[in-house]
Structures are given as C-alpha cells and as structure tokens.
Design a protein around this motif. Structure first.
Motif, PDB file in Angstrom:
ATOM      1  N   GLU B  10       0.461  -1.647  -0.074  1.00 17.11           N
ATOM      2  CA  GLU B  10      -0.421   0.203  -0.208  1.00 17.11           C
ATOM      3  C   GLU B  10       0.795   1.453  -0.251  1.00 17.11           C
ATOM      4  O   GLU B  10       0.446   2.424  -0.511  1.00 17.11           O
ATOM      5  N   ARG B  11       1.829   1.582   0.873  1.00 17.80           N
ATOM      6  CA  ARG B  11       2.790   2.089   0.430  1.00 17.80           C
ATOM      7  C   ARG B  11       3.427   2.383  -0.662  1.00 17.80           C
ATOM      8  O   ARG B  11       3.850   3.980  -0.911  1.00 17.80           O
ATOM      9  N   ASP B  26      15.076   1.986   5.024  1.00 18.59           N
ATOM     10  CA  ASP B  26      14.372   0.969   6.401  1.00 18.59           C
ATOM     11  C   ASP B  26      13.964  -0.423   5.715  1.00 18.59           C
ATOM     12  O   ASP B  26      14.407  -0.666   3.905  1.00 18.59           O
ATOM     13  N   SER B  30       7.374  -1.842   9.470  1.00 18.33           N
ATOM     14  CA  SER B  30       7.793  -1.262  11.792  1.00 18.33           C
ATOM     15  C   SER B  30       6.824  -1.357  11.591  1.00 18.33           C
ATOM     16  O   SER B  30       6.526  -1.240  12.578  1.00 18.33           O
ATOM     17  N   TRP B  31       5.562  -2.015  10.994  1.00 20.25           N
ATOM     18  CA  TRP B  31       3.932  -1.898  11.867  1.00 20.25           C
ATOM     19  C   TRP B  31       4.114  -3.014  12.651  1.00 20.25           C
ATOM     20  O   TRP B  31       4.244  -4.075  13.079  1.00 20.25           O
ATOM     21  N   SER B  32       3.395  -3.082  14.341  1.00 14.84           N
ATOM     22  CA  SER B  32       3.802  -3.755  15.046  1.00 14.84           C
ATOM     23  C   SER B  32       3.229  -4.960  14.391  1.00 14.84           C
ATOM     24  O   SER B  32       3.474  -6.263  14.750  1.00 14.84           O
ATOM     25  N   ARG B  35       6.006  -7.196  12.999  1.00 11.18           N
ATOM     26  CA  ARG B  35       6.599  -6.950  13.639  1.00 11.18           C
ATOM     27  C   ARG B  35       6.803  -8.326  14.468  1.00 11.18           C
ATOM     28  O   ARG B  35       5.858  -8.592  14.844  1.00 11.18           O
ATOM     29  N   ASN B  38       7.837  -7.022  20.675  1.00 13.89           N
ATOM     30  CA  ASN B  38       6.636  -5.943  21.059  1.00 13.89           C
ATOM     31  C   ASN B  38       7.265  -5.458  22.437  1.00 13.89           C
ATOM     32  O   ASN B  38       6.138  -4.476  22.917  1.00 13.89           O
ATOM     33  N   GLN B  39       7.868  -4.434  21.600  1.00 10.57           N
ATOM     34  CA  GLN B  39       8.593  -3.195  22.928  1.00 10.57           C
ATOM     35  C   GLN B  39       8.323  -3.618  24.899  1.00 10.57           C
ATOM     36  O   GLN B  39       8.426  -2.595  24.407  1.00 10.57           O
ATOM     37  N   THR B  43       2.303  -8.865  25.565  1.00  7.18           N
ATOM     38  CA  THR B  43       0.629  -8.736  25.271  1.00  7.18           C
ATOM     39  C   THR B  43       0.445  -9.919  24.322  1.00  7.18           C
ATOM     40  O   THR B  43       1.259 -10.268  23.372  1.00  7.18           O
ATOM     41  N   GLY B  47      -3.960  -7.721  22.480  1.00  8.48           N
ATOM     42  CA  GLY B  47      -3.307  -6.000  22.767  1.00  8.48           C
ATOM     43  C   GLY B  47      -3.684  -6.569  24.163  1.00  8.48           C
ATOM     44  O   GLY B  47      -3.278  -5.487  25.004  1.00  8.48           O
TER      45      GLY B  47
END
Lengths: 545, 128
Positions: B10-11, B26, B30-32, B35, B38-39, B43, B47
């Motif tokens: 889409e980008r 890049d 980078s979207w969760s 990825r 989970n930083q 979760t 979520g």
C-alpha cells in the motif's frame, strides 16, 4: 469604523450567492437546508463539549508527583549553590549578585529542575516533510538532557500525530506545486517591502478577493504572519476607553494584541454564556471604571476552535448576546477555517450562521492551507480602515508571492475551483477521521476534552511522570505525539494533543489506536468513568493502585 | 519481509512521494502486526497485558510506583535517596506498630471492659 447594522435587512450579496451555489453541490449541506430555514437558525443548537473530571486520587497523585520533584529541585539548586555540582545553566556574575536576581523566579526554577530533565520529548529534529509520516533524527544524551548528540541513525516512517496538517496540504507532490514553483521563479522569494510602500503585488489582491469569496464576506486583507495578524490589528481596532471581553483560554496573540491596545480587558469563563452575559450587563450598566461614561466600543474576542481543549465556540449564542448588548465580535478561526463545516468554511458554516453577523473574522493560513500568514475579513469599510491604520500594513513586509500562490491553490482546491473533487474529498476524510478517532478513544476509556467535531484531540494524562513516559513509549512504537505540560496548560491537566489530518488513512489511525490501547494499559491512563461499550481491558483506570 | 506485507504494498500505491524513500534505509515493515517483537510489554493477540511470572508483574508495579510519585524523571542517585528515605520511614512505622500496637490494644480493651463491668467490680474491690 462601521457600525453593526441589522444584517437581515441587507440584500444577499453576490459572494453569498456564490457560496450557496458552490455548497448546493455537496449533498450534506443541501440535506441540512431542507431541514432548516435559512434565516440564521442554527442546525447545530448545542455544542457537545465534554470536560470530564478524573477520579480524586488522580489529582492527589499529580500534586504529589509535582511536590516530590520540586523538593528534589530545591536539593539540586542547593548543591549547585554550594558548589558540589556543576551548574549548566546561565548564572549571574559575581558582580551582579547584589542586583535584582534574574534566575530565581518560579519559571526559571521550573525550567532548570523539571523541564531540563525531560526535554528530549520536545523539539525533536525531523529530517523529512512533516506529512502523515515523517523521519526523525535519533539523538541521545549522556548527561541527562543537558546536551544531545546525534547517533547518525534516522528513525524512518514515524507516524505524525502532531502537525497542524488538517487537510493534508503539507505534501511534496510535483503536479500540485507546479504553479507555486512558477510564481517563485517569476516573482522571487521575498517582497522586501511593506504593503503600503512598494510591496503590494497583484497576486496579493487576487488572494484577498479569493479569501473574501471563500468566507462569504465583502473583502479581506492578508498579512505575512499569523501571530502578528492578531497582535498588530487589535490595537488598530480598539483603544483606550474601549472594553475587550475575552475568553479565559484565548491564545497569546489575542492577549498580546488586547494588552497593546490599551483597552480595558475583562475575562469570562471558557465557553460559559452566563459569565459572558453577566459581564456584558455589568459593563453596559456601569460604564468605564471611574467616570461611569459609556464604553466607546465593546469587543468580544473568541476563537473558533481552542487549540488546547479542542472545544468549539458557541457561536449562535454569542451572536444573540452580541446583538442584544450591541457589542462587536472578533472571531479567531486559526484552527477552524478549512477544518470544520461541510465544505470547510469554518464555524460559521458549522452553525449555519450568516458570516455578516460576525464583525471581524480573522484566520490563519498556517494550519489548513499549508502556508504561512493570516487574514482579516469583514465589511469593506473595516478592511479599508485596516489597510491604512494597521501596524502590519505600514511596517511589516508583505506576504511572499510563493506562499501567496500556495494559499491560492489550496483554497481553490477546497472550493472546487481547480476542477477536481480533491478538496471536498479531503474535508470529508478529515470529518470521518475525526469522528472515528474520537469515538474509538472514548470507547477505550481515555478522558478526551472537546467537541465531537473538532480535529484537535487532547488526551488527558495528568501526572508528570506519565506524560514523559507516554511520549517516550509512543516514540519507541514509532508514533510522534505532542505532549503539553505546565506553562501551556493548568498544572494538573497535562495532556497529549493529537491533530488529525485528512492524509491519515484508516490503517494509520488503526495502528495509532492499537498502540494507544497498549500504552494506556501499560501506563494505566484509562481514567474515564463513563459507561462505555463492552470492552474488557486488563487495567481499569486505577483499580490496581 | 521486504515487499510481501500489505503495508509495504500500500505504501507504494498511496504515498507516491515516499516511493524513493522506502527503497533505502527502512529494511522492512515497521508496523506492529508485522514486527516480531513487542517493545517490552508482553501482550497477547488481543492487545491485553499478560505477565508470564511474578517477576514481570512486580517490575510493572515498580514502574507504576515510579510514574505516580514522579520519581521516573529523576536521576538514579536521586531515585535511591527517595527510595531509601521512603523505605526507612515505612520500616519505622512497621516497627513501631509491631512494638506498640498490641500494648495499646490490650490497654484499650481493659479500659472499655472496666467501664462495662465497672460497677460490680469496684463494689467488690471496696468490700475486699
């Protein structure tokens, strides 16, 4: 200056007729027109402002947090004074110690001991166009934010939720910007003169006519700087012997203009019509402070959308009050022009109010049009008066031609005059984004201020530690947010402010909402006690505390 | 990882002006949802937070304590000072209550029971 006459008696002007023709193309407005008679009765009777209060323990903990950090601030100041710690901030010299102290007031104390500890969350350097997605330069600090150094890496594709990019005109599209590049080549970068000397270009007059058509008034005047539009023109309109009645949450430019004018200033509670009416009654009854002579002019100053709360002004009620007490109205539409209303005409369209009822309509081109500068619009006599008496016209340089062209192309796009439906698509996208984002955040349990239609969404965080942690966590998740703390907001109401844009797609918003949900659980930010749709979450506000 | 996920595709279509930017730098989406990590916060798919053991939960509670008291913004030595002061204050409260509360409770119970059964007791004491 012209007096306010009954706008209902004047025949409708050609600008108004043009406006109605343009608007009939959009189905939203024609649907409203069917339901509502066109004599100034607003279709939106009430503002849907909400200012929910948090539970009591949140206020207690906020004060506790600030108290503890203040104590440690005193400790650090003591260590610096004694010499045990190196002082990184400006200090007076030895010879000046007997003079009035320069750095001992609360603002400097706050900056030294609270802001400096956490200032990596503000003024982050970016290295790309600030559209819906942008790049940040990564920087780290070795000495707790006194100095920064760049690591050399760039953080790519960070979602931008902080720019005032309401209609998405902060873009780098070659086709759209062709006319701007042409004008830049033709006229040069700057004008280097004031409007009254040799800086008045034909392109300025074209833009002024376009702005007047867009808003639906007789004429308008543009200025090179948005802040200066307020601060330099209010002194031209009112002076000593006049009364300014202004909302308590007005922007600094309005306050500065009011103070510079020399008029008496009275403040009414935010969006509170009872407070305003009481002030007006008292002003009309008692007159000037000691002599009790009648006021020369009474000017009510309000904004269309207040940028820190996201609340919308109650325009129909203010206009009714204005007519009753024979006052003038100054409406600052910095955030609302282009961003609200079915075709982007601002709060007058949102409430279906005749623009001729507002005496002075002011706005800026910085937010929705992707340019710089401001305008004042109204009756022809008003604008002609400002052309000769405004400080900006005499001393400030005129708007740059390339920026003028950018405003013109953005405005033509919104009005549909460029032949495409891009403008109306963006306005609808922004309205949809606003409704979706606000509804979802409310469902999750955050406390949100403001009206349901405003694209400015403040999420309340309250505690200083959580404000900082929120900004850092969101950056870790590649979302750039703006958090606002004490000097700009009351001390207990620190918040994160999201500015929605028409260029945010649904996927971007979903990503942001999902990360907000996680961060809200991690930091326990869901303080709302409203009943909401069944959404079980792990941490219900502060029950774990 | 490169051009497979829907976000990268889409980008390319929607954000034309970013086409040249996404091809360098890049390395992936980078979207969760795409990825791996989970930083930090554990979760689950919905979520919600899920703690695997007591240690993580205690670490999260300590984090909340830091945030609420505002200690989070201070330097580590200041955190230690505050923690030690608070800990010693709590320790003193606990010690004092351990030493004195039983004595106070016993005295209070005696006082109230003397009032309730007071009349016959003192008469007996007088007679004796």
């Amino acid at each position: 200056m012209a007096r306010t006459s009954d706008a209902d008696l004047k025949p409708p002007l050609s600008q108004n007729g043009l406006k109605c023709d343009d608007l009939k193309k959009t189905s939203c407005h024609s649907k409203r027109e069917k339901n509502v008679p066109q004599t100034g009765v607003s279709s939106r009777q009430f503002s849907h402002d909400t200012f929910e209060q948090p539970p009591m323990y949140v206020a207690v903990m906020t004060y506790l947090g600030y108290g503890i950090v203040t104590l440690f601030g005193y400790l650090r100041d003591f260590l610096r004074a004694v010499g045990l710690e190196k002082c990184h901030v400006a200090q007076e010299r030895e010879e000046q110690k007997d003079f009035t102290p320069l750095y001992q007031d609360f603002e400097n104390f706050y900056t030294r001991n609270l802001y400096m500890r956490v200032r990596d969350n503000w003024n982050r350097p970016i290295c790309s166009l600030p559209g819906p997605i942008f790049d940040l330069i990564e920087r780290v600090s070795d000495d707790y934010n006194w100095t920064f150094r760049f690591t050399g890496k760039t953080i790519h594709n960070v979602i931008n939720m902080g720019s005032y990019n309401y209609l998405g005109f902060a873009e780098n599209n070659e086709d759209f910007l062709k006319t701007v590049a042409d004008k830049l080549r033709h006229y040069g970068a700057g004008v280097c003169s004031t409007r009254q000397e040799i800086g008045n270009l034909k392109i300025h007059e074209e833009l002024e006519q376009l702005v007047a058509d867009f808003i639906g008034v007789e004429s308008s005047m543009i200025f090179g700087m948005g802040f200066a539009t307020n601060s330099m023109n209010i002194p031209a309109l009112v002076g000593k012997g006049c009364l300014i009645v202004s909302d308590e949450l007005n922007h600094t430019s309005l306050i500065l203009g009011a103070r510079l004018s020399g008029a008496t200033i009275r403040v009414f509670k935010h969006n509170n019509m009872h407070s305003l009416e009481k002030l007006l009654r008292e002003a009309v009854c008692s007159g000037q402070p000691r002599t009790h002579r009648p006021w020369k002019k009474i000017l009510i100053m309000v904004e269309g959308i207040y940028s820190m709360e996201g609340s919308v002004v109650r325009l129909p009620e203010i206009i009714a009050l204005k007519k009753k007490y024979k006052a003038y109205l100054y409406l600052d539409e910095a955030h609302s022009i282009g961003a609200v209303g079915p075709s982007g005409r601002g709060v007058t369209e949102l409430f279906n109010v005749n623009p001729a009822d507002v005496d002075v309509m002011m706005g800026t081109f910085t937010k929705s049009f992707g340019a710089a500068g401001g305008y004042i619009a109204g009756r022809k006599e008003l604008v002609e008066y400002l052309r000769s008496h405004s400080h900006s016209a005499v001393y400030a340089s005129a708007m740059s031609p390339a920026i003028t062209e950018q405003v013109m192309r953005a405005m033509k796009c919104i009005m549909g005059k460029d032949g495409t439906t891009e403008g109306i698509r963006r306005i609808r996208q922004l309205a949809e984004n606003t409704r979706y984002f606000r509804a979802k955040l409310k469902d999750m349990g955050f406390i949100i201020y403001g009206d349901d239609d405003s694209p400015v969404v403040p999420v309340l965080l309250y505690m200083p530690g959580k404000v900082v942690a929120f900004a850092r966590e969101m950056l870790k998740r590649k979302i750039g947010v703006v958090v606002v703390g004490f000097p700009a907001t009351p001390i207990t109401e620190a918040r994160a402010r999201f500015c929605l844009s028409a260029s945010h797609t649904r996927e971007i918003l979903d990503e942001v909402l999902q990360q907000m949900n996680e961060v809200g659980d991690l930091l326990c930010l869901k303080f709302s006690r409203r009943k909401r749709s069944a959404f079980p979450d792990a941490c219900k506000g502060g029950q774990l505390m | 990882m490169r051009a497979e996920c829907i976000h990268m595709r889409e980008r390319g279509v929607d954000w034309r002006y970013r086409k040249q930017r996404s091809s360098r730098g890049d390395a992936g989406c980078s979207w969760s949802c795409c990825r791996g990590d989970n930083q930090g916060v554990p979760t689950d798919r919905a979520g919600r937070m899920s703690f695997k053991n007591m240690r993580e939960y205690l670490a999260w509670l300590y984090y909340q304590y830091l945030l609420i008291t505002g200690i989070y913004v201070l330097e580590p030595w200041e955190k230690s000072i505050f923690n030690s002061v608070l800990f010693s204050a709590i320790a003193m409260v606990v010690y004092t209550s351990y030493v004195f509360v039983p004595i106070h409770v016993r005295l209070a119970l005696e006082f109230f029971s003397e009032i309730i059964d007071g009349q016959p007791e003192s008469a007996m004491a007088l007679m004796n």
